[in-house]
Design an enzyme around this catalytic site. Structure first.
Site, mmCIF file in Angstrom:
data_model
loop_
_atom_site.group_PDB
_atom_site.id
_atom_site.type_symbol
_atom_site.label_atom_id
_atom_site.label_comp_id
_atom_site.label_asym_id
_atom_site.label_seq_id
_atom_site.Cartn_x
_atom_site.Cartn_y
_atom_site.Cartn_z
ATOM 1 N N ASP A 176 -7.566 -10.552 -2.198
ATOM 2 C CA ASP A 176 -7.273 -10.428 -1.532
ATOM 3 C C ASP A 176 -6.318 -10.386 -0.458
ATOM 4 O OD1 ASP A 176 -6.987 -9.833 1.545
ATOM 5 O OD2 ASP A 176 -9.400 -10.626 2.011
ATOM 6 N N CYS A 216 -2.954 -2.141 2.521
ATOM 7 C CA CYS A 216 -4.142 -3.071 1.549
ATOM 8 C C CYS A 216 -4.808 -2.038 0.927
ATOM 9 C CB CYS A 216 -5.218 -3.934 2.768
ATOM 10 S SG CYS A 216 -5.571 -2.514 3.456
ATOM 11 N N HIS A 225 -10.048 -2.576 6.099
ATOM 12 C CA HIS A 225 -9.209 -3.323 4.859
ATOM 13 C C HIS A 225 -9.908 -3.453 3.835
ATOM 14 C CE1 HIS A 225 -7.036 -6.865 3.440
ATOM 15 N NE2 HIS A 225 -8.046 -7.019 3.640
#
Length: 267
Positions: free
Chosen positions: A140, A20, A125
């Site tokens: 995202d 991520c 994250h």
């Protein structure tokens, strides 16, 4: 007048393993500028410099030895990178990463819509909120496509993230205007170029095929809709508005909307 960057296209990366941080950096830059190997090299360089500083600056050999014996402080065994690595990557493109609660970022706290990008982090994250061609999007990597934000939604959304413990960083500087989409490096295996219309269509399709509880779990983010946030904006008490937004973040979409409607009715 300048045209839209990247021909009006949006660059989005879908979650791959624990990458991520890579997805976050690339969506800030709007192109596949970095790979996991690039960030790993930056992490290794940071580790080396930190160890050297400890050797040169510490008065305790025991402390230095303990530090040197530890694993990397900038990349975990699972592949998660530190904020220092993201900062170094973006510095390559003359971009600064600033904690949103710093005095220098005070203007962004008041009028976030005047900025261009934010980085958000919680529980290993990372994701990016970015203005592209005058519109705000949530990039995202857990979502199938970028989600469009209104200016009001942006402000309330950042408030609700902060209230739920997310670390938020402001990104400032001269963002790249173009990435050569036609080049051989235009795809890194998990990146895609989407028109705003395609992004909206993908999001709607996913919303129809996923149960509300599944959507809320995947996004790890507030269940409040723009309608909900518009109701919040009507509240005169700023602190109460932020507190309610934060408290509803972990509710399902239906529950959050129902609770907010009841609160507004009672008010």
């Amino acid at each position: 007048m300048e045209g839209d960057s990247n021909g009006g296209m949006l660059y989005h990366e879908v979650q791959e393993s624990n990458l991520c941080a890579v997805h976050c950096v690339n969506t800030v830059l709007q192109g596949p500028f970095f790979s996991e190997f690039d960030l790993a090299a930056l992490a290794s360089d940071l580790d080396s410099k930190e160890r050297q500083m400890m050797l040169e600056g510490t008065a305790s050999a025991a402390v230095s030895s303990d530090f040197l014996s530890e694993e990397s402080h900038n990349v975990s065994l699972g592949g998660d990178f530190s904020i220092q690595v993201l900062q170094k990557a973006l510095e390559v493109w003359d971009l600064q990463v600033i904690p949103l609660d710093c005095p220098v970022a005070e203007a962004a706290q008041i009028d976030p819509e005047l900025e261009n990008a934010f980085i958000c982090h919680l529980h290993d994250h990372w994701f990016c909120i970015r203005k592209v061609n005058g519109e705000w999007y949530n990039f995202d990597s857990l979502n199938a496509a970028p989600l469009n934000f209104s200016k009001f939604y942006l402000s309330a959304y950042l408030d609700s993230l902060k209230g739920s413990g997310w670390s938020i960083f402001l990104v400032r500087g001269n963002f790249p205007k173009e990435f050569p989409i036609s080049s051989s490096e235009a795809s890194n295996g998990y990146g895609q170029w989407l028109s705003p219309e395609d992004a909206e269509s993908i999001t709607k399709s996913c919303n129809l095929t996923q149960a509300p509880s599944q959507r809320n779990t995947m996004s790890q983010q507030p269940a409040l809709t723009e309608t909900d946030l518009q109701l919040l904006s009507d509240m005169e008490d700023e602190d109460l508005r932020v507190a309610i937004a934060a408290s509803l973040m972990n509710s399902s979409p239906a529950t959050a909307s129902a609770e907010l409607t009841l609160l507004m009715t009672a008010k």
